[in-house]
Design a protein around this motif. Sequence first.
Motif, PDB file in Angstrom:
ATOM      1  N   LEU A  24      24.556  24.361  10.793  1.00  0.00           N
ATOM      2  CA  LEU A  24      25.520  23.697  11.664  1.00  0.00           C
ATOM      3  C   LEU A  24      25.608  24.240  13.079  1.00  0.00           C
ATOM      4  CD1 LEU A  24      28.396  25.381  11.774  1.00  0.00           C
ATOM      5  CD2 LEU A  24      28.840  24.192   9.668  1.00  0.00           C
ATOM      6  N   VAL A  25      25.092  25.449  13.331  1.00  0.00           N
ATOM      7  CA  VAL A  25      25.084  25.929  14.719  1.00  0.00           C
ATOM      8  C   VAL A  25      24.056  25.154  15.560  1.00  0.00           C
ATOM      9  CG1 VAL A  25      24.635  27.913  16.214  1.00  0.00           C
ATOM     10  CG2 VAL A  25      26.147  28.158  14.243  1.00  0.00           C
ATOM     11  N   ALA A  28      25.414  21.845  16.240  1.00  0.00           N
ATOM     12  CA  ALA A  28      26.457  21.868  17.285  1.00  0.00           C
ATOM     13  C   ALA A  28      25.829  21.865  18.673  1.00  0.00           C
ATOM     14  CB  ALA A  28      27.340  23.106  17.115  1.00  0.00           C
ATOM     15  N   LEU A  29      24.790  22.693  18.855  1.00  0.00           N
ATOM     16  CA  LEU A  29      24.164  22.769  20.175  1.00  0.00           C
ATOM     17  C   LEU A  29      23.530  21.431  20.526  1.00  0.00           C
ATOM     18  CD1 LEU A  29      22.554  26.321  19.940  1.00  0.00           C
ATOM     19  CD2 LEU A  29      24.751  25.657  20.928  1.00  0.00           C
ATOM     20  N   MET A  31      24.359  18.348  19.289  1.00  0.00           N
ATOM     21  CA  MET A  31      25.336  17.264  19.467  1.00  0.00           C
ATOM     22  C   MET A  31      26.062  17.392  20.811  1.00  0.00           C
ATOM     23  SD  MET A  31      28.333  18.441  16.851  1.00  0.00           S
ATOM     24  CE  MET A  31      29.661  19.544  17.401  1.00  0.00           C
ATOM     25  N   ALA A  32      26.279  18.649  21.250  1.00  0.00           N
ATOM     26  CA  ALA A  32      27.012  18.841  22.505  1.00  0.00           C
ATOM     27  C   ALA A  32      26.156  18.480  23.716  1.00  0.00           C
ATOM     28  CB  ALA A  32      27.488  20.284  22.612  1.00  0.00           C
ATOM     29  N   HIS A  47      28.134  17.955  11.418  1.00  0.00           N
ATOM     30  CA  HIS A  47      28.706  19.243  11.833  1.00  0.00           C
ATOM     31  C   HIS A  47      30.097  19.429  11.217  1.00  0.00           C
ATOM     32  CE1 HIS A  47      29.513  22.684  14.467  1.00  0.00           C
ATOM     33  NE2 HIS A  47      30.718  22.168  14.658  1.00  0.00           N
ATOM     34  N   VAL A  54      32.031  24.824   4.666  1.00  0.00           N
ATOM     35  CA  VAL A  54      32.082  26.290   4.862  1.00  0.00           C
ATOM     36  C   VAL A  54      33.509  26.791   4.633  1.00  0.00           C
ATOM     37  CG1 VAL A  54      31.959  28.144   6.594  1.00  0.00           C
ATOM     38  CG2 VAL A  54      30.111  26.474   6.434  1.00  0.00           C
ATOM     39  N   VAL A  99      37.052  29.855  12.332  1.00  0.00           N
ATOM     40  CA  VAL A  99      36.217  28.951  13.153  1.00  0.00           C
ATOM     41  C   VAL A  99      36.336  27.501  12.669  1.00  0.00           C
ATOM     42  CG1 VAL A  99      33.814  28.387  13.774  1.00  0.00           C
ATOM     43  CG2 VAL A  99      34.658  30.731  14.003  1.00  0.00           C
ATOM     44  N   GLY A 103      37.977  24.165  14.677  1.00  0.00           N
ATOM     45  CA  GLY A 103      37.226  22.922  14.917  1.00  0.00           C
ATOM     46  C   GLY A 103      37.962  21.728  14.339  1.00  0.00           C
ATOM     47  N   TRP A 104      38.497  21.916  13.148  1.00  0.00           N
ATOM     48  CA  TRP A 104      39.213  20.837  12.429  1.00  0.00           C
ATOM     49  C   TRP A 104      40.470  20.437  13.205  1.00  0.00           C
ATOM     50  CZ3 TRP A 104      41.349  21.697   6.754  1.00  0.00           C
ATOM     51  CH2 TRP A 104      41.671  20.469   6.180  1.00  0.00           C
ATOM     52  N   LEU A 137      39.308  23.286  21.014  1.00  0.00           N
ATOM     53  CA  LEU A 137      37.846  23.278  20.805  1.00  0.00           C
ATOM     54  C   LEU A 137      37.141  24.332  21.658  1.00  0.00           C
ATOM     55  CD1 LEU A 137      37.035  19.478  20.348  1.00  0.00           C
ATOM     56  CD2 LEU A 137      36.897  21.291  18.632  1.00  0.00           C
ATOM     57  N   HIS A 140      37.478  27.277  19.652  1.00  0.00           N
ATOM     58  CA  HIS A 140      36.542  27.104  18.523  1.00  0.00           C
ATOM     59  C   HIS A 140      35.127  27.517  18.952  1.00  0.00           C
ATOM     60  CE1 HIS A 140      34.367  25.195  15.233  1.00  0.00           C
ATOM     61  NE2 HIS A 140      33.747  24.390  16.064  1.00  0.00           N
ATOM     62  N   GLN A 141      34.737  27.065  20.142  1.00  0.00           N
ATOM     63  CA  GLN A 141      33.385  27.369  20.627  1.00  0.00           C
ATOM     64  C   GLN A 141      33.213  28.878  20.838  1.00  0.00           C
ATOM     65  OE1 GLN A 141      32.599  26.575  24.721  1.00  0.00           O
ATOM     66  NE2 GLN A 141      30.700  25.466  24.266  1.00  0.00           N
ATOM     67  N   ALA A 144      33.086  30.594  17.555  1.00  0.00           N
ATOM     68  CA  ALA A 144      31.804  30.310  16.875  1.00  0.00           C
ATOM     69  C   ALA A 144      30.682  31.155  17.478  1.00  0.00           C
ATOM     70  CB  ALA A 144      31.478  28.821  16.980  1.00  0.00           C
ATOM     71  N   LEU A 147      30.969  34.550  16.152  1.00  0.00           N
ATOM     72  CA  LEU A 147      30.433  34.580  14.779  1.00  0.00           C
ATOM     73  C   LEU A 147      28.903  34.685  14.798  1.00  0.00           C
ATOM     74  CD1 LEU A 147      30.649  34.199  11.673  1.00  0.00           C
ATOM     75  CD2 LEU A 147      30.755  31.738  12.050  1.00  0.00           C
TER      76      LEU A 147
HETATM   77  C1  HEM Z   1      31.783  27.797  10.363  1.00  0.00           C
HETATM   78  C2  HEM Z   1      31.980  26.585  10.810  1.00  0.00           C
HETATM   79  C3  HEM Z   1      31.634  26.110  12.195  1.00  0.00           C
HETATM   80  C4  HEM Z   1      30.790  26.650  13.145  1.00  0.00           C
HETATM   81  C5  HEM Z   1      29.942  27.929  13.056  1.00  0.00           C
HETATM   82  C6  HEM Z   1      30.840  25.789  14.310  1.00  0.00           C
HETATM   83  C7  HEM Z   1      30.127  25.998  15.486  1.00  0.00           C
HETATM   84  C8  HEM Z   1      30.293  25.278  16.647  1.00  0.00           C
HETATM   85  C9  HEM Z   1      29.691  25.596  17.922  1.00  0.00           C
HETATM   86  C10 HEM Z   1      28.720  26.770  18.177  1.00  0.00           C
HETATM   87  C11 HEM Z   1      30.125  24.672  18.815  1.00  0.00           C
HETATM   88  C12 HEM Z   1      29.810  24.641  20.334  1.00  0.00           C
HETATM   89  C13 HEM Z   1      28.719  23.677  20.695  1.00  0.00           C
HETATM   90  C14 HEM Z   1      28.521  23.679  22.197  1.00  0.00           C
HETATM   91  O1  HEM Z   1      29.471  23.326  22.930  1.00  0.00           O
HETATM   92  O2  HEM Z   1      27.439  24.059  22.656  1.00  0.00           O
HETATM   93  C15 HEM Z   1      30.988  23.761  18.126  1.00  0.00           C
HETATM   94  C16 HEM Z   1      31.616  22.668  18.706  1.00  0.00           C
HETATM   95  C17 HEM Z   1      32.390  21.748  18.011  1.00  0.00           C
HETATM   96  N1  HEM Z   1      32.731  21.811  16.687  1.00  0.00           N
HETATM   97 FE1  HEM Z   1      32.229  23.260  15.383  1.00  0.00          FE
HETATM   98  N2  HEM Z   1      31.697  24.758  14.059  1.00  0.00           N
HETATM   99  C18 HEM Z   1      32.204  24.904  12.779  1.00  0.00           C
HETATM  100  C19 HEM Z   1      33.103  24.079  12.140  1.00  0.00           C
HETATM  101  C20 HEM Z   1      33.637  22.902  12.662  1.00  0.00           C
HETATM  102  C21 HEM Z   1      34.536  22.000  11.981  1.00  0.00           C
HETATM  103  C22 HEM Z   1      35.079  22.206  10.548  1.00  0.00           C
HETATM  104  C23 HEM Z   1      34.817  20.962  12.831  1.00  0.00           C
HETATM  105  C24 HEM Z   1      35.691  19.758  12.628  1.00  0.00           C
HETATM  106  C25 HEM Z   1      36.136  19.307  11.460  1.00  0.00           C
HETATM  107  C26 HEM Z   1      34.083  21.226  14.062  1.00  0.00           C
HETATM  108  C27 HEM Z   1      34.096  20.403  15.188  1.00  0.00           C
HETATM  109  C28 HEM Z   1      33.511  20.700  16.383  1.00  0.00           C
HETATM  110  C29 HEM Z   1      33.658  19.888  17.583  1.00  0.00           C
HETATM  111  C30 HEM Z   1      34.431  18.567  17.688  1.00  0.00           C
HETATM  112  C31 HEM Z   1      32.970  20.558  18.617  1.00  0.00           C
HETATM  113  C32 HEM Z   1      32.917  20.170  20.087  1.00  0.00           C
HETATM  114  C33 HEM Z   1      31.593  19.733  20.582  1.00  0.00           C
HETATM  115  C34 HEM Z   1      31.695  19.291  22.032  1.00  0.00           C
HETATM  116  O3  HEM Z   1      32.015  20.116  22.894  1.00  0.00           O
HETATM  117  O4  HEM Z   1      31.509  18.118  22.230  1.00  0.00           O
HETATM  118  N3  HEM Z   1      33.377  22.413  13.924  1.00  0.00           N
HETATM  119  N4  HEM Z   1      31.078  24.149  16.808  1.00  0.00           N
END
Ligand code: HEM
Length: 180
Positions: A24-25, A28-29, A31-32, A47, A54, A99, A103-104, A137, A140-141, A144, A147
């Motif tokens: 999922l990392v 995430a990279l 999708m962003a 993601h 997790v 984390v 995000g949730w 968020l 969250h970033q 993450a 982590l």
């Molecule tokens: C261990 C679990 C998770 C990890 C390690 C993780 C990791 C990340 C990372 C590294 C990003 C940054 C991406 C970037 O901006 O380059 C991100 C963004 C995001 N994550 Fe997670 N995430 C996790 C769980 C979740 C969950 C459970 C949700 C929602 C239910 C979620 C929703 C999002 C959203 C909406 C973004 C924003 C992306 C954007 O900026 O458009 N994540 N996550």
Amino acid sequence: MTPRTYAPSQKVLHWVVAALIFALVPIALAMANLPDGPLKNALYEWHKSFGLTVLALALARLLVRAARGAPPLVAGLPAWQRRAAHASHLALYLLIVVVPILGWAGTSACCAPVMLYFTLPLTLPVSGGMPVGEAILKIHQLAAFTLVVLVLLHVAAALHHHVVRRDGTLRRMLPGRGSE
Ligand code: HEM
Ligand code: HEM
């Protein structure tokens, strides 16, 4: 009583959580940074679903850990390494819960509804709209990426034990009986 090995459930949970995080990392990279479109939307859904998985597994892990404990660190480690191991394991446990919750909560406040694996609606009742969602968020970033850094140090430590110290630390987290 302190156990001498990790239980099979602890090993399975450890490696499934690790595999999900390794998936999922990069998701995430991607999708962003992708342009808007169906691929970006699908990656968001995967993601979120992997992240919620997790969270559920991390809570299960903590329950097993609290009920059963863990084997003591291998003998002969300097005090700073023992402290670093305990602190980093605690921080990893904390982050695999915090984390996904961030995000949730963030995405529930600002953005598309949360659907677990395209089926079960799980949006949290978080008010505040876009400004609150974006602020959560951002945290969250940051959490993450913290982590990710800790996981890299953790993997380096595991490989150091296996290749340099040649002790049983990595083997006892692998399937099978393992060594103490
Ligand atoms: C261990 C679990 C998770 C990890 C390690 C993780 C990791 C990340 C990372 C590294 C990003 C940054 C991406 C970037 O901006 O380059 C991100 C963004 C995001 N994550 Fe997670 N995430 C996790 C769980 C979740 C969950 C459970 C949700 C929602 C239910 C979620 C929703 C999002 C959203 C909406 C973004 C924003 C992306 C954007 O900026 O458009 N994540 N996550
Ligand atoms: C990617 C996410 C990962 C997370 C969140 C994570 C988290 C953890 C945590 C919290 C513990 C402590 C277990 C306990 O005491 O109850 C642990 C132990 C361990 N992890 Fe990981 N881990 C990850 C990936 C890895 C990887 C890729 C490796 C190997 C290359 C690894 C090797 C180990 C080993 C060998 C132990 C046992 C340490 C000992 O018994 O002293 N982990 N892990």
